[in-house]
Design a protein around this motif. Structure first.
Motif, PDB file in Angstrom:
ATOM      1  N   CYS A  52       0.825  -1.206   0.000  1.00  0.00           N
ATOM      2  CA  CYS A  52       0.000   0.000   0.000  1.00  0.00           C
ATOM      3  C   CYS A  52       0.864   1.263   0.000  1.00  0.00           C
ATOM      4  N   ILE A  53       0.397   2.271  -0.730  1.00  0.00           N
ATOM      5  CA  ILE A  53       1.067   3.568  -0.786  1.00  0.00           C
ATOM      6  C   ILE A  53       0.152   4.592  -0.112  1.00  0.00           C
ATOM      7  N   PRO A  54       0.497   5.100   1.069  1.00  0.00           N
ATOM      8  CA  PRO A  54      -0.367   6.085   1.741  1.00  0.00           C
ATOM      9  C   PRO A  54      -0.492   7.366   0.917  1.00  0.00           C
ATOM     10  N   ILE A  55      -1.683   7.940   0.910  1.00  0.00           N
ATOM     11  CA  ILE A  55      -1.917   9.184   0.175  1.00  0.00           C
ATOM     12  C   ILE A  55      -2.684  10.169   1.046  1.00  0.00           C
ATOM     13  N   GLU A  56      -2.562  11.435   0.716  1.00  0.00           N
ATOM     14  CA  GLU A  56      -3.373  12.481   1.318  1.00  0.00           C
ATOM     15  C   GLU A  56      -4.568  12.753   0.405  1.00  0.00           C
ATOM     16  N   VAL A  57      -5.625  13.300   0.996  1.00  0.00           N
ATOM     17  CA  VAL A  57      -6.809  13.621   0.192  1.00  0.00           C
ATOM     18  C   VAL A  57      -6.534  14.918  -0.546  1.00  0.00           C
ATOM     19  N   GLU A  58      -5.826  14.793  -1.653  1.00  0.00           N
ATOM     20  CA  GLU A  58      -5.448  15.935  -2.490  1.00  0.00           C
ATOM     21  C   GLU A  58      -5.776  15.625  -3.935  1.00  0.00           C
ATOM     22  N   ARG A  59      -5.748  16.649  -4.740  1.00  0.00           N
ATOM     23  CA  ARG A  59      -6.205  16.515  -6.116  1.00  0.00           C
ATOM     24  C   ARG A  59      -5.311  15.583  -6.937  1.00  0.00           C
ATOM     25  N   ASP A  60      -4.003  15.725  -6.865  1.00  0.00           N
ATOM     26  CA  ASP A  60      -3.098  15.011  -7.774  1.00  0.00           C
ATOM     27  C   ASP A  60      -3.170  13.495  -7.640  1.00  0.00           C
ATOM     28  N   PRO A  61      -3.030  12.907  -6.432  1.00  0.00           N
ATOM     29  CA  PRO A  61      -3.124  11.440  -6.368  1.00  0.00           C
ATOM     30  C   PRO A  61      -4.507  10.903  -6.720  1.00  0.00           C
ATOM     31  N   LEU A  62      -5.565  11.639  -6.356  1.00  0.00           N
ATOM     32  CA  LEU A  62      -6.916  11.197  -6.689  1.00  0.00           C
ATOM     33  C   LEU A  62      -7.155  11.275  -8.198  1.00  0.00           C
ATOM     34  N   LEU A  63      -6.579  12.313  -8.847  1.00  0.00           N
ATOM     35  CA  LEU A  63      -6.727  12.454 -10.291  1.00  0.00           C
ATOM     36  C   LEU A  63      -6.025  11.314 -11.018  1.00  0.00           C
ATOM     37  N   ALA A  64      -4.823  10.945 -10.562  1.00  0.00           N
ATOM     38  CA  ALA A  64      -4.095   9.840 -11.194  1.00  0.00           C
ATOM     39  C   ALA A  64      -4.868   8.531 -11.062  1.00  0.00           C
ATOM     40  N   LEU A  65      -5.457   8.297  -9.891  1.00  0.00           N
ATOM     41  CA  LEU A  65      -6.243   7.079  -9.679  1.00  0.00           C
ATOM     42  C   LEU A  65      -7.482   7.055 -10.568  1.00  0.00           C
ATOM     43  N   ALA A  66      -8.184   8.193 -10.639  1.00  0.00           N
ATOM     44  CA  ALA A  66      -9.394   8.265 -11.461  1.00  0.00           C
ATOM     45  C   ALA A  66      -9.068   8.069 -12.940  1.00  0.00           C
ATOM     46  N   GLN A  67      -7.945   8.615 -13.391  1.00  0.00           N
ATOM     47  CA  GLN A  67      -7.542   8.435 -14.785  1.00  0.00           C
ATOM     48  C   GLN A  67      -7.260   6.962 -15.081  1.00  0.00           C
ATOM     49  N   THR A  68      -6.584   6.279 -14.160  1.00  0.00           N
ATOM     50  CA  THR A  68      -6.303   4.855 -14.355  1.00  0.00           C
ATOM     51  C   THR A  68      -7.591   4.055 -14.479  1.00  0.00           C
ATOM     52  N   SER A  69      -8.564   4.368 -13.635  1.00  0.00           N
ATOM     53  CA  SER A  69      -9.838   3.648 -13.668  1.00  0.00           C
ATOM     54  C   SER A  69     -10.636   3.951 -14.930  1.00  0.00           C
ATOM     55  N   LEU A  70     -10.741   5.224 -15.276  1.00  0.00           N
ATOM     56  CA  LEU A  70     -11.619   5.623 -16.379  1.00  0.00           C
ATOM     57  C   LEU A  70     -11.039   5.282 -17.745  1.00  0.00           C
ATOM     58  N   ARG A  71      -9.723   5.192 -17.857  1.00  0.00           N
ATOM     59  CA  ARG A  71      -9.134   4.843 -19.151  1.00  0.00           C
ATOM     60  C   ARG A  71      -9.429   3.407 -19.549  1.00  0.00           C
ATOM     61  N   THR A  72      -9.869   2.595 -18.592  1.00  0.00           N
ATOM     62  CA  THR A  72     -10.287   1.236 -18.932  1.00  0.00           C
ATOM     63  C   THR A  72     -11.736   1.185 -19.400  1.00  0.00           C
ATOM     64  N   LYS A  73     -12.457   2.311 -19.315  1.00  0.00           N
ATOM     65  CA  LYS A  73     -13.883   2.342 -19.671  1.00  0.00           C
ATOM     66  C   LYS A  73     -14.137   3.099 -20.971  1.00  0.00           C
ATOM     67  N   VAL A  74     -13.459   4.254 -21.153  1.00  0.00           N
ATOM     68  CA  VAL A  74     -13.687   5.108 -22.323  1.00  0.00           C
ATOM     69  C   VAL A  74     -12.335   5.505 -22.898  1.00  0.00           C
ATOM     70  N   ASP A  75     -12.345   6.221 -24.028  1.00  0.00           N
ATOM     71  CA  ASP A  75     -11.089   6.604 -24.657  1.00  0.00           C
ATOM     72  C   ASP A  75     -10.315   7.604 -23.803  1.00  0.00           C
ATOM     73  N   ARG A  76      -9.034   7.745 -24.076  1.00  0.00           N
ATOM     74  CA  ARG A  76      -8.110   8.453 -23.185  1.00  0.00           C
ATOM     75  C   ARG A  76      -8.506   9.905 -22.955  1.00  0.00           C
ATOM     76  N   ASN A  77      -8.816  10.655 -24.019  1.00  0.00           N
ATOM     77  CA  ASN A  77      -9.123  12.085 -23.871  1.00  0.00           C
ATOM     78  C   ASN A  77     -10.383  12.296 -23.034  1.00  0.00           C
ATOM     79  N   LEU A  78     -11.410  11.520 -23.313  1.00  0.00           N
ATOM     80  CA  LEU A  78     -12.644  11.642 -22.536  1.00  0.00           C
ATOM     81  C   LEU A  78     -12.417  11.193 -21.101  1.00  0.00           C
ATOM     82  N   ALA A  79     -11.603  10.152 -20.918  1.00  0.00           N
ATOM     83  CA  ALA A  79     -11.319   9.666 -19.564  1.00  0.00           C
ATOM     84  C   ALA A  79     -10.625  10.741 -18.726  1.00  0.00           C
ATOM     85  N   ASP A  80      -9.676  11.465 -19.323  1.00  0.00           N
ATOM     86  CA  ASP A  80      -8.973  12.514 -18.578  1.00  0.00           C
ATOM     87  C   ASP A  80      -9.919  13.648 -18.205  1.00  0.00           C
TER      88      ASP A  80
END
Length: 532
Positions: free
Chosen positions: A138-166
């Motif tokens: 596990c990698i501890p994170i703070e509730v901040e925009r950058d780590p949450l954005l990276a996680l959301a991008q990883t999840s959404l890029r498996t569902k829709v195309d890259r530009n829309l996912a970002d």
């Protein structure tokens, strides 16, 4: 003869090796069906309903929900996988793949004479060791925009195309951080309204820092744009209602009839007059607007009075929007106007109406510290809107999971590779034939990086050899680069997975696979015949 036939001569059954073969065939068949959808490079599937409706998606949860399985084992695996999505919001396809791989690997060992009980003991032992390894990764994170954005991008890029996912990832992060507030209360994703409009393109999807209501004012003379507006949210009847008992009025002249009508409407007029008086008091010396959003009805005379006073009145607002309005604008939802005052009112910097097609929408924006927001989904067709809704739901759950877990995991198959090497090294510590189950579990975990490599167009054997060697020699977790097919460090690329999703996958897959391996008889004690 099976004992069930003594109880029901018409029962259908499959025993021992035949029952195991039925379960393995169903699991591997479902695995082959879902494998091509895994990861950002996965392909999509087109589902056509009996009515001719089309849905194009690569979301495993949507596919399993929309498809009907007649095979009992396949149906059970599908239900377990969708339960995984309901609990954590992701991991549906990975669950199907891992269950299928566990049963495929077990088939060869059982064919060589290994008892399923010994095999399942090794699988459960390997599962426990894998979960301990998961915690250490596990990698501890703070509730901040950058780590949450990276996680959301990883999840959404498996569902829709890259530009829309970002784009959607940025919207999801802003929405969750807005409704989170001070972080002291439980995160409620229901405070994020998803409103879809058939207009423009999917890249025009946007976040509204307030609410979008799918109805507008019901009088032509009402204002359509108000700034610095007071918001009155209420659930008060402003129209004549039918009595709960049968009653009648008797009159002898037109004057008496008019008097009865006026007296009947007097209570409504008093409520309307009280609202107008408060508006006059607050807005007479400035340019502030006044909006009434009522969950119940407003009759024509009341609408005319509001229009004359310059008040925008919306009637029959949806019940689910009442709490969202309070969270977005402040104030209270009133059920009585007896003690109406300024502190009961909310505030919005801008309220305006917009006609889109045949529907009138009311935008409530520029709220002060809103803890309820709206994601406005724009798409030219309905099935595209549904795809974006499903993707946003997964993105919101991924962010919520990271906030609750306070940690993330390296993605790109990094955990599976690390667990494979660790379990392979430690299998010698297990005594007896159970170590074959540990080895089986380790080999089955490689189905995730293997499938990612296949869907990206790379040679499986060559890729897995490079990945396992790099993971063994490196001190950092190693994943698969889907662009080059080479090993990479997921943390450097900011590719993350949810801890709770992986933990749930390990737990549910091992239990389901063991239950299926220990099934020695399948019975259908009905009138219809069993079909494997």
């Amino acid at each position: 003869m099976a004992s069930i036939t003594l109880l029901n001569p018409k029962a259908q059954f499959a025993r021992a090796a035949q029952a195991l073969g039925i379960n393995i065939t169903a699991a591997t068949g479902l695995q082959r069906l879902m494998a091509s959808n895994l990861g950002p490079k996965g392909t999509t599937k087109m589902l056509v309903s009996p009515a001719g409706d089309i849905k194009i998606t690569k979301d495993g949860n949507v596919l399993l929900h929309e498809m009907h399985f007649c095979h009992p084992t396949a149906s059970m695996i599908a239900r377990a996988s969708t339960a995984q999505d309901a609990a954590t919001g992701d991991g549906t396809t990975s669950t199907v793949l891992l269950i299928g791989e566990l049963l495929k690997q077990a088939e060869m060992l059982i064919a060589d004479g290994l008892h399923p009980r010994l095999l399942t003991a090794g699988i459960m032992l390997a599962k426990e060791r894998a979960q301990l390894l998961l915690q250490s990764l596990c990698i501890p994170i703070e509730v901040e925009r950058d780590p949450l954005l990276a996680l959301a991008q990883t999840s959404l890029r498996t569902k829709v195309d890259r530009n829309l996912a970002d784009l959607l990832a940025d919207i999801c992060v802003k929405a969750v951080l807005s409704i989170r507030g001070d972080g002291q209360t439980l995160l409620d994703l229901n405070m994020i309204e998803l409103m879809d409009i058939k207009q423009y393109t999917t890249m025009d999807t946007q976040l509204v820092d307030g609410l979008v209501l799918d109805h507008g004012g019901r009088h032509v003379n009402m204002p359509t744009r108000l700034e610095q507006a007071y918001i009155l949210t209420c659930n008060v009847s402003l129209e004549l209602e039918k009595t709960s008992v049968d009653s009648s009025f008797c009159y002898k002249s037109a004057e008496e009839r008019e008097k009865c009508v006026n007296e009947e409407h007097r209570f409504i007029d008093q409520r309307v007059a009280k609202i107008i008086a408060l508006k006059t008091k607050l807005c007479s010396d400035n340019k502030n607007g006044f909006v009434v959003i009522n969950q119940k009805g407003i009759d024509i005379p009341s609408l005319e009075a509001f229009a004359e006073a310059g008040i925008l009145a919306l009637r029959r607002a949806k019940r689910r929007n009442m709490e969202r309005l309070m969270r977005a604008c402040g104030g209270e939802a009133l059920h009585s106007l007896e003690e109406l005052s300024e502190e009961h009112l909310g505030y919005a910097g801008l309220v305006y109406e917009k006609q889109l097609g045949d529907t009138k929408y009311t935008f409530v924006k520029q709220c002060r510290n809103p803890t309820s927001v709206t994601i406005l989904i724009r798409a030219p067709s309905r099935h595209q809107s549904e795809t974006i809704k499903d993707a946003i739901r997964d993105g919101l759950h991924a962010i919520q999971n990271a906030i609750v877990d306070a940690c993330v995991l390296p993605g790109g198959g990094a955990f599976e590779l690390l667990a494979y090497n660790a379990l392979t090294k430690s299998k010698a510590e297990v005594k007896g034939k159970a170590q074959l189950g540990v080895r089986l579990f380790a080999d089955a975990l490689l189905v995730i990086p293997k499938t990612l490599a296949i869907n990206s167009g790379f040679d499986v054997q060559d890729t897995i050899v490079k990945l396992t060697t790099a993971a063994r020699d490196s001190e950092q977790p190693i994943g698969l680069d889907l662009e080059t097919g080479e090993p990479m460090v997921p943390q450097e690329r900011q590719i993350y997975d949810n801890y709770c999703v992986k933990k749930q996958i390990l737990n549910s897959c091992s239990i389901i696979a063991c239950n299926l391996l220990l099934t020695d008889e399948i019975m259908q004690a009905g009138m219809t015949s069993f079909k494997g």
